[in-house]
Design an enzyme around this catalytic site. Sequence first.
Site, short mmCIF file in Angstrom:
data_model
loop_
_atom_site.label_atom_id
_atom_site.label_comp_id
_atom_site.label_asym_id
_atom_site.label_seq_id
_atom_site.Cartn_x
_atom_site.Cartn_y
_atom_site.Cartn_z
N LYS A 226 0.84 -1.21 0.00
CA LYS A 226 0.00 0.00 0.00
C LYS A 226 0.87 1.25 0.00
O LYS A 226 0.48 2.28 -0.56
CB LYS A 226 -0.95 0.00 1.20
CG LYS A 226 -2.31 -0.62 0.88
CD LYS A 226 -2.32 -2.12 0.87
CE LYS A 226 -2.48 -2.81 -0.41
NZ LYS A 226 -2.43 -4.28 -0.32
N HIS B 83 -23.55 14.69 2.43
CA HIS B 83 -23.42 15.19 1.07
C HIS B 83 -22.39 16.30 1.03
O HIS B 83 -22.41 17.17 1.90
CB HIS B 83 -24.77 15.72 0.57
CG HIS B 83 -24.66 16.34 -0.79
ND1 HIS B 83 -24.59 15.59 -1.94
CD2 HIS B 83 -24.55 17.65 -1.17
CE1 HIS B 83 -24.46 16.40 -2.98
NE2 HIS B 83 -24.44 17.66 -2.54
P1 FAD Z 1 2.03 -14.04 8.33
O1 FAD Z 1 1.70 -12.61 8.22
O2 FAD Z 1 2.69 -14.70 7.18
O3 FAD Z 1 2.96 -14.17 9.62
C1 FAD Z 1 3.56 -15.36 9.98
C2 FAD Z 1 4.77 -15.03 10.82
O4 FAD Z 1 5.23 -16.23 11.44
C3 FAD Z 1 5.95 -14.48 10.04
O5 FAD Z 1 6.49 -13.36 10.71
C4 FAD Z 1 6.95 -15.62 10.05
O6 FAD Z 1 8.31 -15.19 10.03
C5 FAD Z 1 6.63 -16.28 11.37
N1 FAD Z 1 7.01 -17.69 11.47
C6 FAD Z 1 6.74 -18.69 10.60
N2 FAD Z 1 7.18 -19.85 11.09
C7 FAD Z 1 7.75 -19.58 12.28
C8 FAD Z 1 8.37 -20.38 13.27
N3 FAD Z 1 8.47 -21.69 13.14
N4 FAD Z 1 8.84 -19.76 14.37
C9 FAD Z 1 8.73 -18.40 14.53
N5 FAD Z 1 8.14 -17.61 13.64
C10 FAD Z 1 7.65 -18.20 12.53
N6 FAD Z 1 -4.08 -9.17 3.18
C11 FAD Z 1 -5.01 -8.23 3.43
O7 FAD Z 1 -5.94 -8.48 4.21
N7 FAD Z 1 -4.94 -7.00 2.85
C12 FAD Z 1 -3.95 -6.66 1.99
O8 FAD Z 1 -3.92 -5.54 1.48
C13 FAD Z 1 -2.96 -7.64 1.71
N8 FAD Z 1 -1.96 -7.36 0.87
C14 FAD Z 1 -0.99 -8.31 0.62
C15 FAD Z 1 0.02 -8.00 -0.28
C16 FAD Z 1 0.97 -8.93 -0.56
C17 FAD Z 1 2.08 -8.58 -1.53
C18 FAD Z 1 0.94 -10.20 0.09
C19 FAD Z 1 2.00 -11.21 -0.18
C20 FAD Z 1 -0.06 -10.52 0.98
C21 FAD Z 1 -1.06 -9.57 1.25
N9 FAD Z 1 -2.10 -9.85 2.11
C22 FAD Z 1 -3.07 -8.90 2.34
C23 FAD Z 1 -2.22 -11.14 2.79
C24 FAD Z 1 -1.71 -11.02 4.24
O9 FAD Z 1 -0.38 -10.57 4.23
C25 FAD Z 1 -1.79 -12.38 4.93
O10 FAD Z 1 -3.09 -12.91 4.81
C26 FAD Z 1 -1.45 -12.24 6.40
O11 FAD Z 1 -0.16 -11.72 6.57
C27 FAD Z 1 -1.56 -13.58 7.11
O12 FAD Z 1 -1.26 -13.42 8.46
P2 FAD Z 1 -0.66 -14.61 9.33
O13 FAD Z 1 -0.49 -14.05 10.70
O14 FAD Z 1 -1.48 -15.82 9.14
O15 FAD Z 1 0.76 -14.93 8.68
P1 NAI Z 2 -4.36 -15.06 -6.17
O1 NAI Z 2 -4.92 -16.35 -5.75
O2 NAI Z 2 -5.07 -13.81 -5.83
O3 NAI Z 2 -4.17 -15.05 -7.74
C1 NAI Z 2 -3.38 -16.00 -8.41
C2 NAI Z 2 -3.74 -15.95 -9.87
O4 NAI Z 2 -2.77 -16.71 -10.57
C3 NAI Z 2 -5.10 -16.57 -10.18
O5 NAI Z 2 -5.83 -15.70 -11.01
C4 NAI Z 2 -4.75 -17.89 -10.86
O6 NAI Z 2 -5.71 -18.30 -11.79
C5 NAI Z 2 -3.43 -17.54 -11.53
N1 NAI Z 2 -2.57 -18.68 -11.80
C6 NAI Z 2 -2.28 -19.71 -10.96
N2 NAI Z 2 -1.40 -20.55 -11.54
C7 NAI Z 2 -1.11 -20.03 -12.76
C8 NAI Z 2 -0.26 -20.43 -13.82
N3 NAI Z 2 0.50 -21.53 -13.74
N4 NAI Z 2 -0.21 -19.67 -14.94
C9 NAI Z 2 -0.96 -18.53 -15.04
N5 NAI Z 2 -1.78 -18.12 -14.06
C10 NAI Z 2 -1.85 -18.85 -12.94
O7 NAI Z 2 -2.86 -15.07 -5.60
P2 NAI Z 2 -1.80 -13.92 -5.42
O8 NAI Z 2 -2.10 -12.76 -6.29
O9 NAI Z 2 -0.49 -14.59 -5.53
O10 NAI Z 2 -2.03 -13.47 -3.93
C11 NAI Z 2 -1.98 -14.42 -2.87
C12 NAI Z 2 -2.94 -14.06 -1.80
O11 NAI Z 2 -2.45 -12.96 -1.05
C13 NAI Z 2 -4.30 -13.61 -2.31
O12 NAI Z 2 -5.15 -14.68 -2.59
C14 NAI Z 2 -4.80 -12.82 -1.15
O13 NAI Z 2 -5.38 -13.71 -0.24
C15 NAI Z 2 -3.54 -12.22 -0.56
N6 NAI Z 2 -3.44 -10.83 -0.98
C16 NAI Z 2 -4.41 -9.96 -0.59
C17 NAI Z 2 -4.37 -8.65 -0.98
C18 NAI Z 2 -5.47 -7.75 -0.59
O14 NAI Z 2 -6.27 -8.14 0.25
N7 NAI Z 2 -5.56 -6.55 -1.17
C19 NAI Z 2 -3.26 -8.12 -1.79
C20 NAI Z 2 -2.32 -9.14 -2.18
C21 NAI Z 2 -2.41 -10.42 -1.76
#
Ligand code: FAD
Ligand code: NAI
Length: 475
Positions: free
Chosen positions: A58, A454
């Site tokens: 973000k 509004h």
């Molecule tokens: P994580 O956030 O993955 O945290 C797990 C933690 O556990 C990590 O710090 C890891 O180092 C630690 N850990 C793992 N194994 C061990 C161990 N054995 N011992 C000690 N520590 C350990 N979600 C949204 O809702 N809104 C968004 O805008 C959004 N944007 C995203 C953008 C990107 C690019 C990505 C990749 C994901 C995004 N997500 C978003 C998804 C979101 O990040 C995840 O759903 C969320 O972080 C999951 O939370 P969690 O606590 O389950 O795991």
């Molecule tokens: P995603 O599940 O959102 O999208 C993956 C896409 O890749 C799908 O459209 C799928 O059909 C396609 N795909 C899968 N295998 C493929 C292949 N071999 N060739 C071509 N296309 C293929 O997964 P993404 O974008 O990696 O994000 C992972 C998760 O992280 C999301 O599902 C979401 O839960 C979380 N996330 C949430 C955000 C938010 O809430 N704003 C922002 C970013 C991530």
Amino acid sequence: MSKQFDVVVIGGGPGGYIAAIRAAQLGFQVACIDEWKNAAGGPAPGGTCTNVGCIPSKALLQSSEHFDHANHHFAEHGISATGVKMDVAQMIARKDSVVKQNNDGILYLLKKNKVTFFHGRGSFAGKAEGGYTIHVAGKTEEDLTAKHVIIATGSNARALPGTPFDEVNVLSNDGALRLGAVPKKLALIGSGVIGLEMGSVWRRLGAEVIILEGLPTFLGAVDEQIAKEAKKAFDKQGLKIELGVKVGEIVNGKKGVTVNYINAKGEAVVLDADKLIVSIGRVPNTIGLNTEAVGLQLDERGAIVVDGDCKTNLPGVWAVGDVVRGPMLAHKAEEEGVAVAERIAGQHGHVNFNTIPWVIYTSPEIAWVGRTEQQLKADGVAYKAGTFPFLANGRARALGDTTGMVKFLADATTDEILGVHMVGPQVSELIAEAVVAMEFRASAEDIARICHAHPSLSEATKEAALAVDKRTLNF
Ligand code: FAD
Ligand code: NAI
């Protein structure tokens, strides 16, 4: 000598640190173990979300949007901005500082709530009397014992078979968030949430972006009408999205990456790009947890098997967030963390999976809660739909962004709201009203009868609710 706690949380992402805080609020002695390291090797709690997910993405979306506005939208306001330049290093440094503020904030919150934080990897050492022993391997080695263990170890990016991430040319979300320069040509595989958000960042900064998607439909989980509207906007921006492709061999060379694929027409295409982001979903992470030591059950995807209450097959062991079934969203992980802490305290924690909002932070933003029109049709539910375009909203006109609409789906008989779908400006904020309405099982008429300020974008929500009964006032 092991240290005794009531609850040990493994993982300090949104699922873990929130569970730890809630458990401490409920009077338990709590430990939270997290292994994430910052550049200096120090603790960086907050997980994927804080370090390489929600927050940094973000931050970059915001920076790139400012750049885009300066280049393309200032002029219409009478502001001349010539020679606008992007200092990528400064943008990344700002993002890093936003991340650090969040890391530090979480450390402060853990301390404030008297949660003992351990920096290192937690793993099951075995069963102990009345609970479990967890080994922490960090700068020092320690053993902790607790009756309850909450696993919140998150997820990792899924790699394409045979194409490992090198974070130089072939990037996961991690590398995609710290590129040192704008690539000339950026390929992405997967037009899901990460593909669209990251593709938008680098397109706004000047990269030619090509997103290759395996499925023939764009954003299949999104309401079709909303997805179509979003696609139209992305096409106009020049974000190239190719649907229905079959990705073949990928060559990671010295100068960049070559992606061979078959397009939807069955033609073989060779795409040379400077960088490749692979965003094809994420896999649950249990690496190094030593689940075998205690017999913790995993499913075929590697996710920890839990019931509706986040209980695993082991008494006293719970799991939340990305490492279990359900949407991989930070707020879903947090809700599960709170609910588990409350269940441990004998309370009735609850997560309503029907009202978890989704937001895609592109421009236009996409947000929804509840069922889509295609789901209602498939479920044979009789419904009424109402839409209102931002084109007819005064605040959107003043903002200079009239893309998109708000759409309500309500039960044909009871008028209960079954789903709300939005594409347009700031809908990431507007969706909250729909979530509250659905939690309270409101009807579309309830929203239609509530006074909305509004001029505000939220008037589009009210008007879409009015549209369910075919009585919009401004369209
Ligand atoms: P994580 O956030 O993955 O945290 C797990 C933690 O556990 C990590 O710090 C890891 O180092 C630690 N850990 C793992 N194994 C061990 C161990 N054995 N011992 C000690 N520590 C350990 N979600 C949204 O809702 N809104 C968004 O805008 C959004 N944007 C995203 C953008 C990107 C690019 C990505 C990749 C994901 C995004 N997500 C978003 C998804 C979101 O990040 C995840 O759903 C969320 O972080 C999951 O939370 P969690 O606590 O389950 O795991
Ligand atoms: P995603 O599940 O959102 O999208 C993956 C896409 O890749 C799908 O459209 C799928 O059909 C396609 N795909 C899968 N295998 C493929 C292949 N071999 N060739 C071509 N296309 C293929 O997964 P993404 O974008 O990696 O994000 C992972 C998760 O992280 C999301 O599902 C979401 O839960 C979380 N996330 C949430 C955000 C938010 O809430 N704003 C922002 C970013 C991530």
